[in-house]
Design a protein around this motif. Sequence first.
Motif, PDB file in Angstrom:
ATOM      1  N   LEU A  86      23.048  42.657 -86.973  1.00  0.00           N
ATOM      2  CA  LEU A  86      22.555  44.027 -87.110  1.00  0.00           C
ATOM      3  C   LEU A  86      23.663  44.979 -86.718  1.00  0.00           C
ATOM      4  CD1 LEU A  86      20.177  46.015 -87.509  1.00  0.00           C
ATOM      5  CD2 LEU A  86      19.603  45.687 -85.111  1.00  0.00           C
ATOM      6  N   LEU A  87      24.094  45.804 -87.684  1.00  0.00           N
ATOM      7  CA  LEU A  87      25.222  46.701 -87.484  1.00  0.00           C
ATOM      8  C   LEU A  87      24.766  48.141 -87.643  1.00  0.00           C
ATOM      9  CD1 LEU A  87      28.322  47.006 -87.128  1.00  0.00           C
ATOM     10  CD2 LEU A  87      28.512  46.770 -89.612  1.00  0.00           C
ATOM     11  N   GLY A  88      25.192  49.011 -86.765  1.00  0.00           N
ATOM     12  CA  GLY A  88      24.753  50.395 -86.842  1.00  0.00           C
ATOM     13  C   GLY A  88      25.790  51.365 -86.319  1.00  0.00           C
ATOM     14  N   ALA A  89      25.573  52.632 -86.624  1.00  0.00           N
ATOM     15  CA  ALA A  89      26.451  53.704 -86.158  1.00  0.00           C
ATOM     16  C   ALA A  89      25.596  54.946 -85.931  1.00  0.00           C
ATOM     17  CB  ALA A  89      27.552  53.987 -87.174  1.00  0.00           C
ATOM     18  N   ARG A  90      26.103  55.864 -85.133  1.00  0.00           N
ATOM     19  CA  ARG A  90      25.362  57.093 -84.848  1.00  0.00           C
ATOM     20  C   ARG A  90      26.318  58.272 -84.820  1.00  0.00           C
ATOM     21  NH1 ARG A  90      23.281  60.694 -81.067  1.00  0.00           N
ATOM     22  NH2 ARG A  90      21.013  60.982 -81.167  1.00  0.00           N
ATOM     23  N   LEU A  91      25.946  59.353 -85.525  1.00  0.00           N
ATOM     24  CA  LEU A  91      26.721  60.583 -85.487  1.00  0.00           C
ATOM     25  C   LEU A  91      26.190  61.457 -84.361  1.00  0.00           C
ATOM     26  CD1 LEU A  91      27.051  61.518 -89.271  1.00  0.00           C
ATOM     27  CD2 LEU A  91      28.610  60.202 -87.841  1.00  0.00           C
ATOM     28  N   ASN A  92      27.050  61.787 -83.431  1.00  0.00           N
ATOM     29  CA  ASN A  92      26.619  62.525 -82.241  1.00  0.00           C
ATOM     30  C   ASN A  92      27.071  63.973 -82.250  1.00  0.00           C
ATOM     31  OD1 ASN A  92      25.583  60.098 -81.017  1.00  0.00           O
ATOM     32  ND2 ASN A  92      27.708  59.507 -80.658  1.00  0.00           N
ATOM     33  N   GLN A  93      27.554  64.463 -83.386  1.00  0.00           N
ATOM     34  CA  GLN A  93      28.119  65.804 -83.456  1.00  0.00           C
ATOM     35  C   GLN A  93      27.046  66.870 -83.321  1.00  0.00           C
ATOM     36  OE1 GLN A  93      27.812  67.946 -86.360  1.00  0.00           O
ATOM     37  NE2 GLN A  93      29.257  69.530 -85.819  1.00  0.00           N
ATOM     38  N   TRP A 126      21.515  48.009 -92.402  1.00  0.00           N
ATOM     39  CA  TRP A 126      22.698  47.154 -92.341  1.00  0.00           C
ATOM     40  C   TRP A 126      22.346  45.881 -91.587  1.00  0.00           C
ATOM     41  CZ3 TRP A 126      26.047  51.924 -90.921  1.00  0.00           C
ATOM     42  CH2 TRP A 126      26.444  52.562 -92.099  1.00  0.00           C
ATOM     43  N   ILE A 127      21.454  45.091 -92.170  1.00  0.00           N
ATOM     44  CA  ILE A 127      21.090  43.797 -91.611  1.00  0.00           C
ATOM     45  C   ILE A 127      21.652  42.740 -92.548  1.00  0.00           C
ATOM     46  CG2 ILE A 127      19.199  42.265 -90.954  1.00  0.00           C
ATOM     47  CD1 ILE A 127      17.465  44.718 -90.546  1.00  0.00           C
ATOM     48  N   SER A 128      22.409  41.825 -92.024  1.00  0.00           N
ATOM     49  CA  SER A 128      23.025  40.802 -92.866  1.00  0.00           C
ATOM     50  C   SER A 128      22.687  39.422 -92.333  1.00  0.00           C
ATOM     51  CB  SER A 128      24.554  40.989 -92.919  1.00  0.00           C
ATOM     52  OG  SER A 128      25.105  40.939 -91.616  1.00  0.00           O
ATOM     53  N   TYR A 129      22.753  38.435 -93.227  1.00  0.00           N
ATOM     54  CA  TYR A 129      22.418  37.053 -92.885  1.00  0.00           C
ATOM     55  C   TYR A 129      23.617  36.167 -93.178  1.00  0.00           C
ATOM     56  CZ  TYR A 129      17.742  39.064 -93.264  1.00  0.00           C
ATOM     57  OH  TYR A 129      16.646  39.870 -93.130  1.00  0.00           O
ATOM     58  N   ARG A 150      18.910  59.003 -91.241  1.00  0.00           N
ATOM     59  CA  ARG A 150      19.605  57.734 -91.168  1.00  0.00           C
ATOM     60  C   ARG A 150      20.302  57.395 -92.469  1.00  0.00           C
ATOM     61  NH1 ARG A 150      15.551  53.496 -88.877  1.00  0.00           N
ATOM     62  NH2 ARG A 150      15.081  53.315 -91.074  1.00  0.00           N
ATOM     63  N   VAL A 151      21.542  56.879 -92.385  1.00  0.00           N
ATOM     64  CA  VAL A 151      22.228  56.256 -93.513  1.00  0.00           C
ATOM     65  C   VAL A 151      22.237  54.771 -93.202  1.00  0.00           C
ATOM     66  CG1 VAL A 151      24.360  56.071 -94.819  1.00  0.00           C
ATOM     67  CG2 VAL A 151      23.745  58.254 -93.818  1.00  0.00           C
ATOM     68  N   GLY A 152      21.333  54.007 -93.822  1.00  0.00           N
ATOM     69  CA  GLY A 152      21.196  52.616 -93.410  1.00  0.00           C
ATOM     70  C   GLY A 152      20.828  52.610 -91.938  1.00  0.00           C
ATOM     71  N   MET A 153      21.656  52.014 -91.096  1.00  0.00           N
ATOM     72  CA  MET A 153      21.447  52.088 -89.659  1.00  0.00           C
ATOM     73  C   MET A 153      22.375  53.133 -89.049  1.00  0.00           C
ATOM     74  SD  MET A 153      18.960  50.301 -88.706  1.00  0.00           S
ATOM     75  CE  MET A 153      19.187  50.197 -86.930  1.00  0.00           C
ATOM     76  N   LEU A 154      22.820  54.101 -89.865  1.00  0.00           N
ATOM     77  CA  LEU A 154      23.639  55.205 -89.380  1.00  0.00           C
ATOM     78  C   LEU A 154      22.703  56.336 -88.971  1.00  0.00           C
ATOM     79  CD1 LEU A 154      26.246  56.777 -88.936  1.00  0.00           C
ATOM     80  CD2 LEU A 154      26.314  57.263 -91.370  1.00  0.00           C
ATOM     81  N   THR A 155      22.457  56.484 -87.682  1.00  0.00           N
ATOM     82  CA  THR A 155      21.556  57.505 -87.185  1.00  0.00           C
ATOM     83  C   THR A 155      22.288  58.825 -87.037  1.00  0.00           C
ATOM     84  OG1 THR A 155      20.341  55.822 -85.976  1.00  0.00           O
ATOM     85  CG2 THR A 155      19.945  58.095 -85.346  1.00  0.00           C
ATOM     86  N   VAL A 156      21.662  59.890 -87.524  1.00  0.00           N
ATOM     87  CA  VAL A 156      22.295  61.195 -87.526  1.00  0.00           C
ATOM     88  C   VAL A 156      21.435  62.174 -86.745  1.00  0.00           C
ATOM     89  CG1 VAL A 156      23.203  63.052 -88.952  1.00  0.00           C
ATOM     90  CG2 VAL A 156      23.257  60.709 -89.799  1.00  0.00           C
ATOM     91  N   PHE A 173      32.943  61.857 -83.091  1.00  0.00           N
ATOM     92  CA  PHE A 173      31.516  62.131 -83.021  1.00  0.00           C
ATOM     93  C   PHE A 173      30.664  60.932 -83.432  1.00  0.00           C
ATOM     94  CE2 PHE A 173      33.509  66.289 -84.144  1.00  0.00           C
ATOM     95  CZ  PHE A 173      33.323  66.892 -82.902  1.00  0.00           C
ATOM     96  N   VAL A 174      31.292  59.769 -83.613  1.00  0.00           N
ATOM     97  CA  VAL A 174      30.582  58.585 -84.099  1.00  0.00           C
ATOM     98  C   VAL A 174      30.454  57.549 -82.999  1.00  0.00           C
ATOM     99  CG1 VAL A 174      30.640  56.695 -85.786  1.00  0.00           C
ATOM    100  CG2 VAL A 174      31.397  58.982 -86.448  1.00  0.00           C
ATOM    101  N   GLY A 175      29.254  56.973 -82.868  1.00  0.00           N
ATOM    102  CA  GLY A 175      29.033  55.844 -81.970  1.00  0.00           C
ATOM    103  C   GLY A 175      28.755  54.605 -82.810  1.00  0.00           C
ATOM    104  N   ILE A 176      29.207  53.444 -82.363  1.00  0.00           N
ATOM    105  CA  ILE A 176      29.065  52.194 -83.120  1.00  0.00           C
ATOM    106  C   ILE A 176      28.316  51.176 -82.275  1.00  0.00           C
ATOM    107  CG2 ILE A 176      30.304  50.266 -84.192  1.00  0.00           C
ATOM    108  CD1 ILE A 176      30.562  52.752 -85.807  1.00  0.00           C
ATOM    109  N   MET A 177      27.478  50.376 -82.923  1.00  0.00           N
ATOM    110  CA  MET A 177      26.783  49.300 -82.209  1.00  0.00           C
ATOM    111  C   MET A 177      26.602  48.110 -83.153  1.00  0.00           C
ATOM    112  SD  MET A 177      23.632  49.083 -83.863  1.00  0.00           S
ATOM    113  CE  MET A 177      22.640  48.213 -82.664  1.00  0.00           C
ATOM    114  N   HIS A 178      26.370  46.944 -82.574  1.00  0.00           N
ATOM    115  CA  HIS A 178      25.889  45.818 -83.374  1.00  0.00           C
ATOM    116  C   HIS A 178      25.145  44.857 -82.449  1.00  0.00           C
ATOM    117  CE1 HIS A 178      29.477  43.179 -82.240  1.00  0.00           C
ATOM    118  NE2 HIS A 178      28.478  42.328 -82.182  1.00  0.00           N
ATOM    119  N   GLU A 179      24.253  44.093 -83.041  1.00  0.00           N
ATOM    120  CA  GLU A 179      23.531  43.038 -82.342  1.00  0.00           C
ATOM    121  C   GLU A 179      23.599  41.780 -83.198  1.00  0.00           C
ATOM    122  OE1 GLU A 179      19.566  44.354 -81.681  1.00  0.00           O
ATOM    123  OE2 GLU A 179      20.144  46.024 -80.369  1.00  0.00           O
ATOM    124  N   THR A 180      23.764  40.632 -82.563  1.00  0.00           N
ATOM    125  CA  THR A 180      23.840  39.363 -83.277  1.00  0.00           C
ATOM    126  C   THR A 180      22.811  38.401 -82.700  1.00  0.00           C
ATOM    127  OG1 THR A 180      26.227  39.667 -83.636  1.00  0.00           O
ATOM    128  CG2 THR A 180      25.347  37.446 -83.938  1.00  0.00           C
TER     129      THR A 180
END
Length: 286
Positions: A114-121, A179-182, A131-137, A212-219
Amino acid sequence: MPAYSDMSIRDWYSQLEEILGDVLEHQDFSMQTWLALGAAFQLFALAWLPSRLSFWIPLAWLAYRLLRTALDSWNPRRSKLWAPIRRGRWMGQLPVPENPSEATETSDGVVMFLLGARLNQCATTNLPPSRVGMLTVDSPLGKLGPGAVQVNDVFNDMWREAERNSSKWGYSQRAPTFWISYWKDLQGLQKFSEGAAHRLGQNMYNSNKLPFVGIMHETYYAPKGCWETIYDNMPPWGLGKYQPSTATFPGDGESRDTKAFEGLTQSPKGSTMFRRMGRAKDGTEV
């Protein structure tokens, strides 16, 4: 990527949709904004087009939408909305490695990334985040805020590279919208993280070019017998969309069969979660 001058209109539109399709969505704006944009469009139409034409354009579009909705609602199973639906109950499956020497200690399970990003601007708005996929705005500029398009481009490049190396890395499928991948195993996911596209995005982020971007992922890793899926009157989705050209089906000795692989198999009638996992009725391993 071909030059735009060498592309057909269809290819040009597809390229533009790929670049901006995930960035701008109708959910990004409130109803009041859409009404204001519609009113502005009507004013421009009145100013630049004949009055009769500007009058009939919105009415014709509204009539078309109402007719389309009525036809789809009258018999939804015959509408194009049901075209991708796989009727009945299905469950996802994954093949075993074609070459036993390629098997790893985690290749008999499934890996979800699980991959994601966040715009904090300028997070000063009271509007709910989009949201853009898991891109939280969370920005008054929405997905037009600084870094949104760049992050979208980098992530799309990552998935294109994963698809090109799917057989080598064990990449299976990515769910739409999120953005969930297998992946077949953890080793393949590690190779993806060491790939050129991922390194490019990682270096861009680490160089503070996207402040202004934050990034995260979970596996998560689920070994064999610890995962199951069910798709009831659904189009192929997520793990069920996995479709390599050929694959080796499980079997004992010479019973292994290499042929075209179907990511969905009919779910046995009355099957339970434990049965689809290959476990006993009480959930214990067989």
